[in-house]
Scaffold this active site. Sequence first.
Site, mmCIF file in Angstrom:
data_model
loop_
_atom_site.group_PDB
_atom_site.id
_atom_site.type_symbol
_atom_site.label_atom_id
_atom_site.label_comp_id
_atom_site.label_asym_id
_atom_site.label_seq_id
_atom_site.Cartn_x
_atom_site.Cartn_y
_atom_site.Cartn_z
ATOM 1 N N GLU A 179 0.495 -1.243 -0.206
ATOM 2 C CA GLU A 179 0.037 0.287 -0.129
ATOM 3 C C GLU A 179 0.368 1.493 0.248
ATOM 4 O O GLU A 179 1.584 1.591 1.237
ATOM 5 C CB GLU A 179 -0.930 0.062 1.455
ATOM 6 C CG GLU A 179 -1.968 1.385 1.488
ATOM 7 C CD GLU A 179 -2.358 1.393 2.544
ATOM 8 O OE1 GLU A 179 -2.169 0.749 3.388
ATOM 9 O OE2 GLU A 179 -3.719 1.812 2.152
ATOM 10 N N LYS A 221 -2.930 -2.208 -2.730
ATOM 11 C CA LYS A 221 -3.724 -1.265 -2.477
ATOM 12 C C LYS A 221 -3.591 -0.261 -2.828
ATOM 13 O O LYS A 221 -2.164 0.806 -2.581
ATOM 14 C CB LYS A 221 -3.622 -1.469 -0.521
ATOM 15 C CG LYS A 221 -4.705 0.007 -0.541
ATOM 16 C CD LYS A 221 -5.256 -1.076 1.480
ATOM 17 C CE LYS A 221 -6.060 -0.086 1.135
ATOM 18 N NZ LYS A 221 -6.365 -0.995 3.293
#
Length: 334
Positions: A179, A221
């Site tokens: 992420e 992500k």
Amino acid sequence: MKTNTKLYETAAALLASGKGVLAADESDGTAGKRLAMVHLPNEPENRQDFRELLFTAPDIEKYVSGVIMYDSSIRNSTDEGIPFPDVLTAKGIMPGIKVDLGVRDLQDYKGEVITQGLDNLTERFKDYYDMGARFAKWRSVVSIDENETPTDAALKMNAIMLTRYAQLAQEAGIVPIVEPEIIHAGDHSLQQAEMVTTRTLQILFQTLIEYKVDLAGLILKSSMVLAGDSHPQQTSPAEVAQATLRTFHMSVPHECAGIVFLSGGQAPDRATENLNAIGKLGGQPWPITFSFSRAIEEPFLNAWDGKPENGSKAQEVLLETCKKNSMAALGKLN
Ligand code: 13P
């Protein structure tokens, strides 16, 4: 050629059509900010009540494939003594764990940060696996500041950290979610956001490939691509969808198992509308869905208001929010 069958099965389950991931992985400090919204002090029993209501909400497994927890919550239990990971597993929801230990300033790089947490990660993964975790998350942070940040140096160092984490996760039988969050706060334009997100993801995937991470057992992500929250011209859902998908097509290899979105402080309805616009464009090389924290938890917190008598109502609101985001991921909201 590696064949990480278990990892592929986990990733496929997390990305099952019409489902998404609940990011309930706030550190104890950040959980306190959520509790402050409902006028509760940041004490362990209030954090437990908060998570217990989320995780035991009836029927959320229809729309939620996985839940990301924090170290203290994966070790926590319901009032009846059932460990939270077991509560989720019994519902068919995959337990996940945030393993990074937050950010520190990068010396001599004003405004840039590096994520820490690689120490003892092999041992920590083993413990988390034994507790039931089958996927993990590591977040790096990228801020946009005119022509100053991010620097390639900071992007590269964070990409190395994310890559090392991803290697260790896969070695432990755990699907890594990588992420790199592009911070929404700021006055940057849509074009700047698109440029920075593309560069960040290109450097990240180049590094993952260089170090032989199996992209078929890895989930990205990402932030949605949109103008900063204080930019005078806010981005419409159709523009978000086009810019975001353009960015992914420029930077995310098709082997990547899938892409999930953080909500990044967008108002819950706006995050859902943007997701719906992305879903409407349909037919992408990767499954794409949500992994929201605030955009899912905020409506729930408002309904709960920290009062035991509101618990069931808040769980209904949670279910409704998850359902809306599930439909949005499919582009079927309106
Ligand atoms: P938000 O959806 O609140 O951005 O959180 C998602 C997340 O996991 C941040 O690290």
